[in-house]
Design a protein around this motif. Structure first.
Motif, PDB file in Angstrom:
ATOM      1  N   LEU A 229       0.753  -1.216   0.076  1.00 47.28           N
ATOM      2  CA  LEU A 229       0.062  -0.194  -0.075  1.00 47.28           C
ATOM      3  C   LEU A 229       0.942   1.492  -0.071  1.00 47.28           C
ATOM      4  N   ILE A 230       2.054   1.207   0.599  1.00 48.49           N
ATOM      5  CA  ILE A 230       2.861   2.454   0.868  1.00 48.49           C
ATOM      6  C   ILE A 230       3.740   2.607  -0.319  1.00 48.49           C
ATOM      7  N   ILE A 231       4.213   1.611  -1.078  1.00 47.37           N
ATOM      8  CA  ILE A 231       5.310   1.919  -2.110  1.00 47.37           C
ATOM      9  C   ILE A 231       4.622   2.551  -3.380  1.00 47.37           C
ATOM     10  N   ALA A 232       3.272   2.465  -3.578  1.00 45.09           N
ATOM     11  CA  ALA A 232       2.706   3.049  -4.660  1.00 45.09           C
ATOM     12  C   ALA A 232       3.221   4.472  -4.668  1.00 45.09           C
ATOM     13  N   ILE A 233       3.592   5.002  -6.080  1.00 43.73           N
ATOM     14  CA  ILE A 233       3.844   6.407  -6.079  1.00 43.73           C
ATOM     15  C   ILE A 233       2.972   7.480  -5.846  1.00 43.73           C
ATOM     16  N   GLY A 234       3.020   8.205  -5.134  1.00 42.74           N
ATOM     17  CA  GLY A 234       2.045   9.241  -4.588  1.00 42.74           C
ATOM     18  C   GLY A 234       2.552  10.606  -4.391  1.00 42.74           C
ATOM     19  N   PRO A 235       1.910  11.436  -4.108  1.00 47.23           N
ATOM     20  CA  PRO A 235       2.409  12.792  -3.602  1.00 47.23           C
ATOM     21  C   PRO A 235       3.532  12.826  -2.578  1.00 47.23           C
TER      22      PRO A 235
ATOM     23  N   ILE B  78      -3.756  18.843  -7.345  1.00 44.79           N
ATOM     24  CA  ILE B  78      -3.755  19.563  -8.706  1.00 44.79           C
ATOM     25  C   ILE B  78      -3.106  20.570  -8.735  1.00 44.79           C
ATOM     26  N   VAL B  79      -3.369  21.454  -7.753  1.00 43.41           N
ATOM     27  CA  VAL B  79      -2.396  22.855  -7.635  1.00 43.41           C
ATOM     28  C   VAL B  79      -1.226  22.424  -7.424  1.00 43.41           C
ATOM     29  N   LEU B  80      -0.548  21.580  -6.874  1.00 44.58           N
ATOM     30  CA  LEU B  80       0.827  21.120  -6.641  1.00 44.58           C
ATOM     31  C   LEU B  80       1.235  20.673  -8.136  1.00 44.58           C
ATOM     32  N   GLY B  81       0.319  20.156  -8.915  1.00 45.76           N
ATOM     33  CA  GLY B  81       0.837  19.652 -10.180  1.00 45.76           C
ATOM     34  C   GLY B  81       0.942  20.541 -11.042  1.00 45.76           C
ATOM     35  N   LEU B  82       0.123  21.663 -11.002  1.00 48.05           N
ATOM     36  CA  LEU B  82       0.324  22.669 -11.621  1.00 48.05           C
ATOM     37  C   LEU B  82       1.552  23.535 -11.555  1.00 48.05           C
ATOM     38  N   MET B  83       1.924  23.701 -10.075  1.00 46.66           N
ATOM     39  CA  MET B  83       3.038  24.237  -9.834  1.00 46.66           C
ATOM     40  C   MET B  83       4.165  23.600 -10.551  1.00 46.66           C
ATOM     41  N   ALA B  84       4.200  22.210 -10.644  1.00 48.93           N
ATOM     42  CA  ALA B  84       5.324  21.298 -11.010  1.00 48.93           C
ATOM     43  C   ALA B  84       5.509  21.462 -12.456  1.00 48.93           C
TER      44      ALA B  84
ATOM     45  N   LEU C  53       3.078  17.107   6.202  1.00 47.86           N
ATOM     46  CA  LEU C  53       1.775  17.040   6.822  1.00 47.86           C
ATOM     47  C   LEU C  53       0.627  17.146   6.192  1.00 47.86           C
ATOM     48  N   ALA C  54       0.620  18.231   5.228  1.00 47.04           N
ATOM     49  CA  ALA C  54      -0.430  18.504   4.217  1.00 47.04           C
ATOM     50  C   ALA C  54      -0.699  17.352   3.298  1.00 47.04           C
ATOM     51  N   LEU C  55       0.367  17.023   2.607  1.00 46.96           N
ATOM     52  CA  LEU C  55       0.557  15.658   1.431  1.00 46.96           C
ATOM     53  C   LEU C  55      -0.093  14.679   2.474  1.00 46.96           C
ATOM     54  N   THR C  56       0.182  14.299   3.466  1.00 44.96           N
ATOM     55  CA  THR C  56      -0.024  13.334   4.476  1.00 44.96           C
ATOM     56  C   THR C  56      -1.475  13.179   4.626  1.00 44.96           C
ATOM     57  N   TRP C  57      -1.766  14.148   5.389  1.00 47.38           N
ATOM     58  CA  TRP C  57      -3.097  14.323   6.288  1.00 47.38           C
ATOM     59  C   TRP C  57      -4.341  14.767   5.408  1.00 47.38           C
ATOM     60  N   LEU C  58      -4.052  15.409   4.435  1.00 52.82           N
ATOM     61  CA  LEU C  58      -4.936  15.986   3.457  1.00 52.82           C
ATOM     62  C   LEU C  58      -5.252  15.112   2.165  1.00 52.82           C
ATOM     63  N   ASN C  59      -4.598  13.908   2.361  1.00 52.55           N
ATOM     64  CA  ASN C  59      -4.700  12.907   1.013  1.00 52.55           C
ATOM     65  C   ASN C  59      -5.666  11.984   1.463  1.00 52.55           C
TER      66      ASN C  59
ATOM     67  N   MET D 165       0.815  13.955  -9.844  1.00 55.86           N
ATOM     68  CA  MET D 165      -0.142  14.890  -8.939  1.00 55.86           C
ATOM     69  C   MET D 165      -1.210  14.937  -9.754  1.00 55.86           C
ATOM     70  N   PHE D 166      -1.466  15.161 -11.160  1.00 54.98           N
ATOM     71  CA  PHE D 166      -2.649  15.394 -11.900  1.00 54.98           C
ATOM     72  C   PHE D 166      -3.354  13.900 -11.845  1.00 54.98           C
ATOM     73  N   VAL D 167      -2.591  13.026 -12.048  1.00 55.77           N
ATOM     74  CA  VAL D 167      -3.347  11.686 -12.063  1.00 55.77           C
ATOM     75  C   VAL D 167      -4.029  11.405 -10.862  1.00 55.77           C
ATOM     76  N   VAL D 168      -3.402  11.473  -9.514  1.00 53.65           N
ATOM     77  CA  VAL D 168      -4.011  11.252  -8.439  1.00 53.65           C
ATOM     78  C   VAL D 168      -5.024  12.376  -8.062  1.00 53.65           C
ATOM     79  N   GLY D 169      -4.856  13.467  -8.423  1.00 49.93           N
ATOM     80  CA  GLY D 169      -5.844  14.611  -8.176  1.00 49.93           C
ATOM     81  C   GLY D 169      -7.090  14.358  -8.977  1.00 49.93           C
ATOM     82  N   ALA D 170      -7.055  14.130 -10.175  1.00 53.77           N
ATOM     83  CA  ALA D 170      -8.155  13.662 -11.012  1.00 53.77           C
ATOM     84  C   ALA D 170      -8.829  12.540 -10.564  1.00 53.77           C
TER      85      ALA D 170
END
Length: 206
Positions: free
Chosen positions: A18-24, A84-90, A121-127, A195-200
């Motif tokens: 569950l953890i190794i999957a690529i995510g934010p 998605i906002v983080l993806g736009l920044m990247a 903390l935001a990327l962890t707890w807001l996901n 970021m786009f894939v996860v957000g979408a």
């Protein structure tokens, strides 16, 4: 004794899956590691957060969250928008000139320690995926092991500690490959796509 050992191994393997999957969260650790900036506190925050969430799921928080689907729905909307906002920044970083990339290649390094911890903390707890995977799924699987559920939790927590330490250390060793603007552009492109894939995915699942 064998039952507890098998439960711990099951927790280790399930946690890793569950953890190794690529995510934010993992992408942020990668970026900080490449920049050699605040890697230890970022990894520590990720590991502690995971342990807290795993323990909460095993203790029964997962059942409570499952009983209130509206909470999950709201979390998906806000979490998806944030990612998605983080993806736009990247993506914006990818489009900069080579001179701008060189000038700002140490962007991650310019973050203060507390800013890096705050983003972690935001990327962890807001996901919302964190709650769906770590709290709900992990909690349900752990409780299926009956009295050995806490052995399962120990194995899952160990998987988190090992993964984040390995990811942070491995990313730090990759820093020498990021001396050119092209390398940073590729990294930011990967960040943007993830970021786009996860957000979408989060928004479409509402």
């Amino acid at each position: 004794m064998t039952t507890y050992v098998l439960a711990a191994v099951a927790g280790l393997l399930t946690g890793a899956g569950l953890i190794i999957a690529i995510g934010p969260q993992n992408v942020f650790i990668l970026r900080q590691g490449v920049a050699r900036a605040h890697v230890v506190p970022v990894v520590v925050v990720c590991a502690i957060s995971d342990v807290v969430l795993i323990v909460a799921g095993v203790a029964g928080l997962g059942a409570l969250v499952a009983a209130h689907p509206s909470v999950v729905k709201v979390a998906k909307i806000f979490g998806g928008g944030y990612v998605i906002v983080l993806g736009l920044m990247a993506a914006r970083r990818c489009l900069r000139s080579s001179e701008a990339i060189v000038a700002n290649a140490g962007e991650a390094a310019t973050l203060s320690r507390w800013a890096a911890i705050g983003m972690t903390l935001a990327l962890t707890w807001l996901n919302p995926h964190v709650y769906l995977d770590t709290v709900l799924t992990m909690g349900a699987i752990a409780n299926s092991h009956g009295h050995a559920k806490w052995a399962f939790a120990v194995g899952a927590c160990l998987a988190s500690l090992l993964w984040f330490a390995t990811l942070g250390g491995g990313a730090t060793r990759l820093s020498r490959f990021f001396g050119s603007p092209r390398s940073w552009r590729i990294l930011d492109a990967i960040v943007a796509v993830v970021m786009f894939v996860v957000g979408a995915g989060l928004l479409l699942s509402v």
